[in-house]
Design a protein around this motif. Structure first.
Motif, short mmCIF file in Angstrom:
data_model
loop_
_atom_site.label_atom_id
_atom_site.label_comp_id
_atom_site.label_asym_id
_atom_site.label_seq_id
_atom_site.Cartn_x
_atom_site.Cartn_y
_atom_site.Cartn_z
N PHE A 337 0.66 13.76 0.46
CA PHE A 337 -0.06 12.51 0.53
C PHE A 337 -1.18 12.55 1.57
O PHE A 337 -1.04 13.19 2.62
CB PHE A 337 0.88 11.36 0.91
N GLN A 338 -2.26 11.88 1.27
CA GLN A 338 -3.18 11.42 2.32
C GLN A 338 -2.40 10.36 3.09
O GLN A 338 -1.59 9.63 2.52
CB GLN A 338 -4.41 10.82 1.67
N ILE A 339 -2.58 10.30 4.40
CA ILE A 339 -1.84 9.30 5.18
C ILE A 339 -2.80 8.44 5.99
O ILE A 339 -3.92 8.85 6.32
CB ILE A 339 -0.79 9.94 6.12
N THR A 340 -2.34 7.23 6.31
CA THR A 340 -3.15 6.31 7.09
C THR A 340 -2.24 5.26 7.70
O THR A 340 -1.05 5.21 7.40
CB THR A 340 -4.24 5.64 6.21
N ALA A 348 -2.45 2.03 19.67
CA ALA A 348 -2.00 2.29 18.31
C ALA A 348 -2.78 3.45 17.68
O ALA A 348 -2.21 4.30 16.99
CB ALA A 348 -2.15 1.03 17.47
N ILE A 349 -4.10 3.49 17.92
CA ILE A 349 -4.92 4.58 17.39
C ILE A 349 -4.45 5.91 17.96
O ILE A 349 -4.33 6.92 17.23
CB ILE A 349 -6.41 4.35 17.74
N GLU A 350 -4.16 5.93 19.26
CA GLU A 350 -3.68 7.16 19.90
C GLU A 350 -2.38 7.63 19.27
O GLU A 350 -2.20 8.83 19.00
CB GLU A 350 -3.49 6.91 21.39
N MET A 351 -1.48 6.70 18.97
CA MET A 351 -0.21 7.07 18.33
C MET A 351 -0.44 7.66 16.95
O MET A 351 0.19 8.66 16.57
CB MET A 351 0.70 5.85 18.24
N ARG A 371 -6.73 9.00 7.23
CA ARG A 371 -7.55 7.85 7.58
C ARG A 371 -6.94 7.06 8.72
O ARG A 371 -5.76 7.17 9.04
CB ARG A 371 -7.68 6.91 6.36
N ILE A 372 -7.78 6.22 9.31
CA ILE A 372 -7.33 5.17 10.24
C ILE A 372 -7.92 3.87 9.74
O ILE A 372 -9.15 3.71 9.66
CB ILE A 372 -7.78 5.42 11.68
N GLU A 373 -7.06 2.92 9.38
CA GLU A 373 -7.54 1.61 8.93
C GLU A 373 -7.90 0.77 10.15
O GLU A 373 -7.07 0.56 11.03
CB GLU A 373 -6.47 0.91 8.09
N ILE A 394 -11.95 3.66 8.88
CA ILE A 394 -12.29 2.51 8.04
C ILE A 394 -12.49 1.28 8.92
O ILE A 394 -11.60 0.44 9.08
CB ILE A 394 -11.18 2.25 7.00
N PRO A 395 -13.67 1.15 9.54
CA PRO A 395 -13.94 -0.02 10.40
C PRO A 395 -14.38 -1.24 9.59
O PRO A 395 -14.71 -1.14 8.40
CB PRO A 395 -15.06 0.49 11.31
#
Length: 556
Positions: A337-340, A348-351, A371-373, A394-395
């Motif tokens: 899977f692609q994950i996000t 949270a971003i760091e985690m 990705r990062i949502e 994804i900003p």
């Protein structure tokens, strides 16, 4: 080969590798067959070809919204709107809820959406008791605009088994008065879990999806990355596939494996079932596995490394431990899977970056495009890790327009690295824009306006060093979205061989004053070579006869 339709005399913003701006595009069936000057596309015209004179207006690739909630957007339209023009006070909302109760059988849910306390004269949430005065025979819930908080009446709390004796769920808060009684306010995971009980019927889901698709098309959106809904994720996913198959949903869907209710259960179910990201066709395709890691940027409940500027005692809410995140998403990565994840605060971003780094170290994969949502507060050190790991971000630039004044209050100087589009471009990080609708406004032109101007609706500058150029913002709403779903070879730009997903605007987006972009309108939307939205009889007004076809006025 002769074209079915040729656009001429336009500002055709191709978003190809050179960002060419040309005059003309020829379409045959569902594909683009020629792009260039008027004279270059003339050879594709026959007596049967329709010719549309753009008269200098902009033609763009169809907008790709890389993060919205299709089902929630649609089902909201079935409920009471708290953003309707006449809503100025709590009493206005109560009046509409009373009317809705009168039209709803006893025992069935009555829902309101888009609630924002700061926009009302009372500047507060309603109380459980006020909702009980409207009805104790209908479960009533009012959902805050962020979709991370709600207020419920006694009947709704009773159905959801939320009593004074109930414990706060992990990652959530059941708010109480000083005497321990329930206020009715549910925050984060407590709010999410309510919708195990407040879910919609399949008929309501289908109706809502159809309404949402129509609204997307009016906004020029031809593809969406659906970021999940409330309730049982697998059932909503199935209904969405049926709606695409029956053309109730006409936009193309990249369906993220995520749910606002118990997202880890849905992810595990799908990972164990066998299909992986990318399976599907150009109408419906399976997207990444997604979790929630923290809360709402305007709640505020996002997980930050330093306390909020207005509250030194608060650093937000985390849904999962690092170990849990690594286990759930790591397994999804391992199985293809692609994950996000929804990750707003820098903690949270760091985690999430830690999780992605560990997954790739244990099971290397080229071109994973994890990705990062949102990635709300993306500090410089986190940006460097995004670049190193090849992450797609994804900003949501429209958040700066809607919430900018609140962000300054909550996060201080950190607004300079919130949704930092300029930094992403400078560092070579691909960022695909999403609206997060219905959390905020759907309109991609407003999103482009926000990314270009970085001003709040009240005129505050919010991290103006992150302003980008118009054509860069268009790319983030088109080609970058296609890249984020591994579909850049078939859509996202106006090039020969790509799908004929196109949008006509009412003016020249490259010439209009930047402060006026938000006032521009979509006049025509085409998906798969078919015109699905045509305002003001655009097609009839812009048709021209063959003898009037201009010889050569190239803009290249």
């Amino acid at each position: 080969m002769k074209a079915d339709l040729v656009f001429v005399n336009g500002e055709v913003v191709t978003i190809d590798q050179k960002n060419r701006v040309v005059e003309s595009v020829a379409v045959k069936e569902n594909q683009i067959i020629a792009v260039g000057s008027n004279s270059e596309t003339r050879q594709y015209i026959s007596d049967e070809t329709e010719i549309l004179d753009l008269a200098g207006k902009t033609l763009l690739p169809g907008f790709i919204d890389a993060h919205l909630h299709l089902t929630i957007y649609g089902t909201n339209l079935l409920g009471v709107s708290c953003i309707a023009p006449h809503i100025q006070s709590l009493e206005d909302i109560f009046t509409d809820l009373r009317k809705k109760c009168q039209d709803t059988p006893k025992g069935q849910w009555v829902r309101a959406w888009g609630f924002k306390e700061t926009k009302l004269v009372e500047n507060r949430f309603p109380t459980k008791e006020e909702l009980d005065e409207i009805s104790t025979e209908h479960p009533i819930v009012i959902i805050r605009t962020c979709n991370h908080t709600s207020i419920a009446n006694s009947k709704a709390l009773e159905i959801a088994n939320i009593s004074e004796a109930a414990d706060n769920p992990e990652g959530g808060i059941i708010e109480r008065n000083q005497d321990g009684s329930l206020t009715g306010k549910l925050i984060e995971n407590a709010h999410m879990q309510l919708f195990q009980f407040a879910s919609y019927s399949n008929d309501e889901l289908r109706k809502g999806m159809r309404l949402a698709s129509d609204e997307f098309i009016k906004a020029g959106i031809t593809s969406v990355h659906d970021a999940g809904a409330y309730g049982e994720g697998a059932e909503t996913f199935r209904v969405m596939q049926e709606a695409v198959k029956s053309s109730d949903i006409k936009v193309r869907v990249f369906a993220i494996i995520g749910s606002l209710t118990n997202s880890h259960d849905f992810v595990k179910k799908m990972v164990d079932a066998g299909p992986i990201s990318g399976l599907g066709d150009d109408r419906f395709r399976i997207g990444p596995a997604k979790l929630f890691t923290d809360g709402s940027s305007v709640g505020p409940t996002i997980a930050t490394r330093e306390p909020y500027s207005h509250n030194p005692e608060d650093c937000g809410i985390i849904y999962y431990s690092q170990e849990e995140l690594n286990l759930i998403l790591g397994d999804a990565h391992k199985k293809g899977f692609q994950i996000t994840a929804h990750a707003q605060g820098d903690r949270a971003i760091e985690m999430l970056l830690n999780c992605i780094e560990k997954a790739l170290a244990e099971h290397p994969r080229e071109d994973h495009r994890h990705r990062i949502e949102h990635a709300g507060i993306a500090s410089f050190d986190l940006q460097e890790r995004m670049k190193q790991l090849g992450v797609v971000v994804i900003p949501n630039p429209v958040f700066m327009y809607v919430n900018g004044d609140r962000y300054i209050e909550y996060y201080g100087d950190r607004v300079n690295v919130m949704y930092p589009a300029r930094d992403y471009i400078n560092k070579g990080i691909i960022a695909a824009f999403g609206s997060d609708a219905p959390v905020t406004f759907l309109d991609p032109l407003l999103g482009i306006h926000a990314a270009v101007n970085r001003k709040s609706s009240d005129g505050y500058s919010v991290g103006e060093t992150q302003c980008i150029e118009v054509i860069e913002a268009i790319r983030a709403y088109t080609w970058n979205g296609a890249y984020a779903s591994f579909e850049e070879n078939s859509k996202g730009s106006i090039e020969v061989g790509k799908l004929a997903d196109l949008v006509v605007l009412n003016d020249s987006i490259l010439s209009v004053n930047k402060s006026e972009i938000k006032n521009m309108k979509v006049e025509l939307t085409m998906i798969d070579g078919e015109v699905l939205y045509d305002t003001n009889l655009f097609l009839e007004k812009m048709k021209i006869a063959l003898p009037r076809f201009p010889q050569n006025h190239t803009k290249e």
